[in-house]
Enzyme design. Structure first.
Site, mmCIF file in Angstrom:
data_model
loop_
_atom_site.group_PDB
_atom_site.id
_atom_site.type_symbol
_atom_site.label_atom_id
_atom_site.label_comp_id
_atom_site.label_asym_id
_atom_site.label_seq_id
_atom_site.Cartn_x
_atom_site.Cartn_y
_atom_site.Cartn_z
ATOM 1 N N HIS A 1 1.882 -2.067 20.388
ATOM 2 C CA HIS A 1 3.042 -2.087 21.807
ATOM 3 C C HIS A 1 4.269 -2.850 21.233
ATOM 4 O O HIS A 1 4.886 -3.374 22.438
ATOM 5 C CB HIS A 1 1.855 -2.562 22.591
ATOM 6 N N HIS B 1 -3.710 -6.212 12.954
ATOM 7 C CA HIS B 1 -4.334 -5.854 14.559
ATOM 8 C C HIS B 1 -4.957 -4.325 14.480
ATOM 9 O O HIS B 1 -4.133 -3.488 14.093
ATOM 10 C CB HIS B 1 -2.789 -5.578 15.479
ATOM 11 N N GLU C 1 1.618 -9.034 22.518
ATOM 12 C CA GLU C 1 1.946 -7.637 22.409
ATOM 13 C C GLU C 1 1.637 -7.400 24.029
ATOM 14 O O GLU C 1 2.717 -5.978 24.184
ATOM 15 C CB GLU C 1 0.795 -6.385 21.076
HETATM 16 FE FE LIG Z 1 -3.697 -6.088 22.419
HETATM 17 FE FE LIG Z 2 -2.956 -3.779 20.604
#
Ligand SMILES: [Fe+2]
Ligand SMILES: [Fe+2]
Length: 271
Positions: free
Chosen positions: A68, A153, A39
């Protein structure tokens, strides 16, 4: 099976380290399957198609994303034709790409990989627990899937721990990404799922979470933006976690943190 997971690749330094070191790691430790979180690979923000291709060429069987995911606008289009690029499964319904996929390893094992986004200290997202559970229910470990890897995440260690216990016995590995700092808690839960709160990043640790220290430090001290965040460019440490699974059940029999190269203390797979 032997699986390797590498945390968030940060900028050029992280990409170079993956390209230089991952093929050797795969050969030396006979990894059957590799998942890399990409990411932050493109200047710390998202993942361009050519950098995605670089990670795949280095040996990543699957590349995952995170908050992201859309920082590089072209990801919205090329993700549609890349079954081995995953964005969080609990993004809003109908957004491009997919959050889970069953991918065949080079030696014929079927690995279900899922990317999910947490909700503690993160922007709003749908329920990650039920989304991951539905993906696993469609493709259970030990039945349709020989291994299940969940890249969760998120910011809070408590939330990733909860995901680990929620999936104990139903996944091979539940690993956190996003904080960029590896945790020292890799272990196997009672029913056979490996859990590690954060894999850490593949980036230059002579930095603040991969960013040149000057500007983030300035913002903590003054609260005033005085420039951009730029990825640190020193040698990266490859950070992640390695597991060995039982081929019959898909559950994990061996887990170890991995930290190779750069300035962070070192830890070889299965050392
Ligand atoms: Fe990251
Ligand atoms: Fe992140």
């Amino acid at each position: 099976m032997r699986l390797l997971f590498l945390g968030d690749v940060m900028g050029r330094s992280g990409r170079d380290a993956v390209s230089e070191r991952l093929p050797g790691l795969i050969a030396a430790y006979e990894f059957d399957f590799v998942v890399v979180n990409g990411e932050n690979a493109s200047h710390g923000r998202g993942l361009t198609e050519s950098h995605y291709a670089d990670l795949r060429a280095a040996g990543a069987d699957v590349v995952t994303l995170g908050d992201h995911a859309w920082d590089q606008r072209d990801t919205l289009t090329y993700i549609e034709r890349e079954p081995t690029l995953l964005r969080p499964i609990n993004f809003a319904p109908g957004v491009p790409g997919r959050g889970a996929n069953l991918i065949e390893s080079r030696n014929g094992h079927r690995v279900l990989v899922i990317n999910a986004l947490g909700r503690v200290f993160m922007n709003p997202a749908d329920d990650p627990f039920r989304a991951v559970e539905a993906a696993i229910a469609a493709c259970p470990l030990g039945e349709q899937a020989d291994a299940v890897v969940v890249d969760f995440h998120t910011e809070a260690t408590s939330e990733i721990q909860a995901m680990g216990f929620f999936l104990d016995g139903r996944a091979s590995l539940v690993v956190g990404t996003h904080t960029h700092i590896p945790t020292a808690d890799a272990r196997i839960l009672k029913a056979g799922t490996a859990l590690m709160s954060d894999a850490g990043m593949c980036g230059d640790y002579n930095s603040i979470i991969g960013v040149d220290a000057e500007e983030p430090l300035n913002r903590f001290l003054t609260g005033i933006a005085n420039g951009r965040f730029t990825p640190a460019e020193g040698e990266a440490t490859l950070c992640g976690v390695a597991i060995e699974t039982d081929d019959r059940t898909g559950l994990t029999t061996n887990v170890s943190p991995v930290r190779v190269g750069g300035t962070l203390s070192q830890s070889a797979p299965f050392a």
